[in-house]
Design an enzyme around this catalytic site. Structure first.
Site, short mmCIF file in Angstrom:
data_model
loop_
_atom_site.label_atom_id
_atom_site.label_comp_id
_atom_site.label_asym_id
_atom_site.label_seq_id
_atom_site.Cartn_x
_atom_site.Cartn_y
_atom_site.Cartn_z
N ARG A 142 -1.14 9.42 -9.64
CA ARG A 142 -1.12 8.16 -8.87
C ARG A 142 -0.47 7.01 -9.65
O ARG A 142 0.26 6.19 -9.08
CB ARG A 142 -2.55 7.76 -8.49
N HIS A 146 2.27 3.55 -9.10
CA HIS A 146 2.09 2.13 -9.46
C HIS A 146 3.27 1.65 -10.31
O HIS A 146 3.78 0.56 -10.12
CB HIS A 146 0.78 1.93 -10.22
N ARG A 205 -12.38 2.07 -8.00
CA ARG A 205 -11.53 3.25 -8.27
C ARG A 205 -11.90 3.87 -9.62
O ARG A 205 -12.60 3.23 -10.42
CB ARG A 205 -10.06 2.84 -8.28
N ASP A 249 0.82 -1.21 0.00
CA ASP A 249 0.00 0.00 0.00
C ASP A 249 0.86 1.27 0.00
O ASP A 249 1.96 1.28 0.51
CB ASP A 249 -0.91 -0.02 1.24
N SER A 255 -8.08 -4.65 5.23
CA SER A 255 -8.64 -4.31 3.91
C SER A 255 -9.14 -5.53 3.13
O SER A 255 -8.89 -5.66 1.93
CB SER A 255 -7.60 -3.54 3.07
N LEU A 287 10.56 -20.53 -4.62
CA LEU A 287 9.47 -19.72 -4.05
C LEU A 287 8.20 -19.82 -4.89
O LEU A 287 8.25 -19.80 -6.12
CB LEU A 287 9.93 -18.26 -4.00
N SER A 342 -7.54 -5.55 -5.20
CA SER A 342 -8.61 -6.10 -4.38
C SER A 342 -9.96 -5.99 -5.09
O SER A 342 -10.11 -5.22 -6.04
CB SER A 342 -8.69 -5.36 -3.04
C1 IPE Z 1 -5.36 -2.72 -0.24
O1 IPE Z 1 -5.03 -1.38 -0.41
C2 IPE Z 1 -5.40 -3.43 -1.56
C3 IPE Z 1 -4.12 -3.64 -2.22
C4 IPE Z 1 -2.95 -3.31 -1.75
C5 IPE Z 1 -4.18 -4.29 -3.51
P1 IPE Z 1 -6.15 -0.26 -0.51
O2 IPE Z 1 -5.45 1.03 -0.67
O3 IPE Z 1 -7.14 -0.63 -1.55
O4 IPE Z 1 -6.85 -0.38 0.92
P2 IPE Z 1 -7.76 0.66 1.69
O5 IPE Z 1 -8.78 1.17 0.72
O6 IPE Z 1 -6.88 1.77 2.16
O7 IPE Z 1 -8.33 -0.10 2.82
C1 IPE Z 2 -1.61 0.26 -3.38
O1 IPE Z 2 -1.38 1.62 -3.39
C2 IPE Z 2 -1.81 -0.32 -4.76
C3 IPE Z 2 -3.18 -0.78 -5.05
C4 IPE Z 2 -4.17 -0.76 -4.22
C5 IPE Z 2 -3.42 -1.28 -6.38
P1 IPE Z 2 -2.57 2.65 -3.41
O2 IPE Z 2 -2.94 2.90 -4.82
O3 IPE Z 2 -3.68 2.19 -2.55
O4 IPE Z 2 -1.88 3.95 -2.81
P2 IPE Z 2 -2.45 4.89 -1.65
O5 IPE Z 2 -2.82 4.02 -0.51
O6 IPE Z 2 -3.62 5.60 -2.23
O7 IPE Z 2 -1.31 5.80 -1.34
MG MG Z 3 -4.08 2.40 -0.55
#
Ligand code: IPE
Ligand code: IPE
Ligand code: MG
Length: 246
Positions: free
Chosen positions: A32, A36, A70, A19, A195, A130, A64
């Protein structure tokens, strides 16, 4: 720091909530998606780190069920990135003897994404180091609901009796069939929550939340640190300290 790790007490299964990509990008005034894109290096470091040590399973929470909510632009960019990354990583996976697997509602992924994934899984299926498990379009509740449907069907067909369902039978109906439960769960980005990740499989996992590290900055030394912390925890599984064999 790596040399301090006790190789006889490694977590067999490490699961990671990767995250903080969006925040990482935002900090430098970028979109954003930039975060990624820069997360791939961290994925490589975590994978190679686990492979080097001899960890058996590494599950990465990649997308997820809830992430489908999103903005479309971000989802499209993520799927695009996924297709290209999977394709490009196969040689590195082969080099490190890594077997790729996936859990989640794979049918819901775009066709090209599914295709690349299936191909990479096939190409790496004979590797025996692994096991790298991508949780894609995955959620813990989804997993439990699917397992329940599977068991219900078996009951309907008469191959299973309701009283035969126990912890073990249920566990084998999950997407992680045959895979050990999680020993260590790492979450970057500082949020103290699950999450909707592997709800069943995390039942007795040690949780390691990294408050000051966003996923794109994750490197091998962070993994060593997490494993060392894990090795200093006392896993009691409901017993008392004195009952544990030291
Ligand atoms: C959890 O991160 C999902 C992944 C890392 C793929 P999110 O950013 O989606 O989680 P929330 O929304 O903060 O709980
Ligand atoms: C995790 O990073 C990646 C995915 C959930 C795909 P985020 O995209 O949730 O990044 P933040 O949490 O908004 O910083
Ligand atoms: Mg996140």
């Amino acid at each position: 720091m790596k040399e301090l790790i006790d190789l006889s007490n490694l977590p067999r299964h490490i699961a990671v909530i990767m995250d903080g990509n969006g925040r990482w990008a935002k900090k430098q005034g970028a979109a954003r998606v930039f975060g990624h894109r820069n997360a791939i290096k961290a994925v490589r470091e975590a994978t190679e780190g686990c492979a080097e040590l001899g960890v058996k399973y590494l599950t990465l929470y990649t997308f997820s069920t809830e992430n489908w909510n999103r903005p479309k632009l971000e989802i499209d960019a993520l799927m695009h990135l996924l297709v290209h990354t999977i394709r490009g990583e196969v040689p590195t996976l082969m080099e490190n003897n890594v077997r790729l697997m996936a859990i989640g509602s794979i049918d819901t992924l775009p066709g090209d994404c599914r295709q690349e994934l299936t191909e990479a899984i096939r190409l790496t299926e004979n590797n025996n180091g692994l096991n790298l498990i991508l949780a894609l379009s995955y959620s813990g509740k989804w997993d439990i609901v699917e397992a329940t449907k599977k068991l219900a069907r078996q009951i309907q067909e008469g191959t299973l009796q309701p009283d035969q369902i126990n912890d073990e039978v249920f566990g084998q109906a999950l997407a992680t069939e045959g895979i050990d439960e999680v020993d260590l769960m790492i979450r970057t980005g500082g949020d103290h929550r699950i999450s909707n990740f592997m709800l069943w499989q995390l039942a007795y996992a040690e949780l390691y939340i990294m408050n000051d590290v966003l996923w794109p900055d994750f490197r091998k030394p962070h993994l060593w640190e997490a494993i060392l912390t894990y090795q200093n925890r006392e896993r009691r599984f409901g017993k008392i300290s004195e009952q544990l064999v030291k």
